[in-house]
Design an enzyme around this catalytic site. Structure first.
Site, PDB file in Angstrom:
ATOM      1  CG  HIS A 190      49.174  25.455  62.209  1.00  0.00           C
ATOM      2  ND1 HIS A 190      49.541  24.676  63.281  1.00  0.00           N
ATOM      3  CD2 HIS A 190      48.140  26.230  62.651  1.00  0.00           C
ATOM      4  CE1 HIS A 190      48.765  24.950  64.310  1.00  0.00           C
ATOM      5  NE2 HIS A 190      47.898  25.891  63.962  1.00  0.00           N
TER       6      HIS A 190
ATOM      7  CE  LYS B 100      32.557  36.448  33.300  1.00  0.00           C
ATOM      8  NZ  LYS B 100      31.523  37.170  34.018  1.00  0.00           N
TER       9      LYS B 100
ATOM     10  CD  GLU C  17      36.355  41.590  40.364  1.00  0.00           C
ATOM     11  OE1 GLU C  17      35.551  41.893  39.470  1.00  0.00           O
ATOM     12  OE2 GLU C  17      36.061  40.805  41.286  1.00  0.00           O
TER      13      GLU C  17
HETATM   14  C1  F6R Z   1      32.393  41.773  38.082  1.00  0.00           C
HETATM   15  C2  F6R Z   1      32.748  40.739  39.046  1.00  0.00           C
HETATM   16  C3  F6R Z   1      33.025  39.347  38.576  1.00  0.00           C
HETATM   17  C4  F6R Z   1      31.713  38.579  38.273  1.00  0.00           C
HETATM   18  C5  F6R Z   1      32.038  37.146  37.822  1.00  0.00           C
HETATM   19  C6  F6R Z   1      30.799  36.280  37.612  1.00  0.00           C
HETATM   20  O1  F6R Z   1      31.967  42.934  38.776  1.00  0.00           O
HETATM   21  O2  F6R Z   1      32.844  41.023  40.185  1.00  0.00           O
HETATM   22  O3  F6R Z   1      33.754  38.711  39.597  1.00  0.00           O
HETATM   23  O4  F6R Z   1      30.899  38.555  39.422  1.00  0.00           O
HETATM   24  O5  F6R Z   1      32.772  37.196  36.629  1.00  0.00           O
HETATM   25  O6  F6R Z   1      29.834  36.906  36.837  1.00  0.00           O
HETATM   26  P1  F6R Z   1      28.319  36.913  37.351  1.00  0.00           P
HETATM   27  O7  F6R Z   1      28.341  37.610  38.655  1.00  0.00           O
HETATM   28  O8  F6R Z   1      27.548  37.644  36.306  1.00  0.00           O
HETATM   29  O9  F6R Z   1      27.940  35.464  37.468  1.00  0.00           O
END
Ligand code: F6R
Length: 327
Positions: free
Chosen positions: A228, A319, A212
């Site tokens: 293993h 998303k 990330e």
């Molecule tokens: C963004 C990040 C992502 C979010 C993940 C879930 O910084 O690290 O991995 O954590 O998309 O979103 P949340 O944390 O809002 O449930």
């Protein structure tokens, strides 16, 4: 944001101190924590911190599913910084349906609304952070705090977390120096991370931070399991590979011997092999010391790669596409 990690631990502890469960705290037979990405990794740390004293099973879920064994005697913790992650929202709804003892940990969003509407227990995190993965300190403190306030872990364990924040602050300048050197030696390489199973969350966290923050692929595995299977895959020399061994002073003799032997095998094939030692007097300190150092290293790598460590546009894109496909 990474610089503030120890402060987020301290303020997370303060926030969690005010937690009061709205359900009957008796008869908890197991724990299930659900969360994705930066909000899911906290659960892996918490389990690794408490498994030496916790008397009931603890499972972590990272998907839409909730196991059938979750029932009215399950403590179900839902962790989502935004409160809008669809996998975690679905698990929350299933948890209500399966009558679990629900705790929502979030800064707001749909999940906080559902918690209030359904009179569920919750821990509300500050809502002004742009990156959920930078909220690891809040997430760990909130989850550990919930376990402590419900009476599932000792006061000693809870106190260790607060002490750890001080420890990391005192180590800070040394951590920053080491992280820069580490990033320079990993720059331009395909990074492979190996650790003992005991500190796997540290390896997973660094892997996720490389993805990330530094915008690169990488992989990790743990000893003894990789002895293993994956070990056999080391047959072809590849100068592009840099293998980072995360070494922990409380690894058993057998694990240390396995790590040494694994290093010998791997060093015949990898471009470079680097060892990084943890520091600290207990698992919490040793793990979070490494997390802080490796978080910094991931940001240095981002700068060396010429990318913005904060943006995760492709996650946002996915998303929004998924949300649109639902309408
Ligand atoms: C963004 C990040 C992502 C979010 C993940 C879930 O910084 O690290 O991995 O954590 O998309 O979103 P949340 O944390 O809002 O449930």
């Amino acid at each position: 944001m990474i610089e503030q990690f120890p402060d987020t631990l301290v303020s997370g502890i303060r926030i969690a101190q005010d937690f009061n469960a709205l359900f009957n705290k008796d008869n908890i037979e197991n724990i299930y924590v659900s969360g994705m990405g930066g909000s899911g990794i906290g659960a892996e740390f918490v389990y690794s911190f408490v498994k030496d004293e916790l008397k009931i099973p603890f499972a972590v879920g990272k998907s839409y599913d909730l196991p059938a064994w979750v029932n009215q005697n399950t403590l179900l913790i839902l962790s989502s910084y935004s409160g809008n992650t669809e996998e975690t929202i679905e698990v929350l709804k299933k948890g209500i349906h399966q009558s679990a003892k629900v705790v929502v940990i979030s800064s707001g969003g749909t999940m906080m609304r559902l918690a209030i509407e359904n009179n569920l227990s919750f821990v509300k995190l500050p809502s002004d952070w742009s990156s959920p993965r930078a909220c690891l300190g809040f997430s760990i403190a909130a989850q550990l705090g919930v376990l402590f306030k419900i009476g599932l872990i000792s006061e000693k364990k809870w106190a260790e977390l607060l002490e750890c924040a001080d420890f990391i602050k005192t180590e800070s300048s040394q951590i920053q120096e080491k992280s820069k050197k580490l990033a320079e030696s990993l720059f331009g390489k395909m990074i492979v991370i190996y650790s003992s199973e005991r500190i796997e969350p540290v390896a997973l966290r660094f892997r996720q931070q490389i993805n990330e923050n530094a915008k690169r692929l990488c992989w990790h595995h743990v000893v003894p399991e990789m002895n293993h299977n994956e070990l056999v895959g080391w047959r072809k020399s590849d100068d592009e590979l840099a293998v980072l061994f995360l070494l922990n002073s409380d690894d058993s003799d057998r694990i240390s011997q396995r790590m040494d032997l694994t290093k010998d095998v791997v060093s015949h094939f990898a471009g470079s092999v680097i060892s990084l030692f943890s520091k600290g007097k207990n698992t919490i300190e040793r793990s979070l010391y490494l997390v802080h150092l490796l978080d910094y290293a991931s940001v240095h790598l981002a700068f060396l790669n010429g990318v913005d460590p904060v943006e995760v546009k492709v996650i946002d894109f996915l998303k929004s596409e998924l949300a649109a496909a639902k309408d």
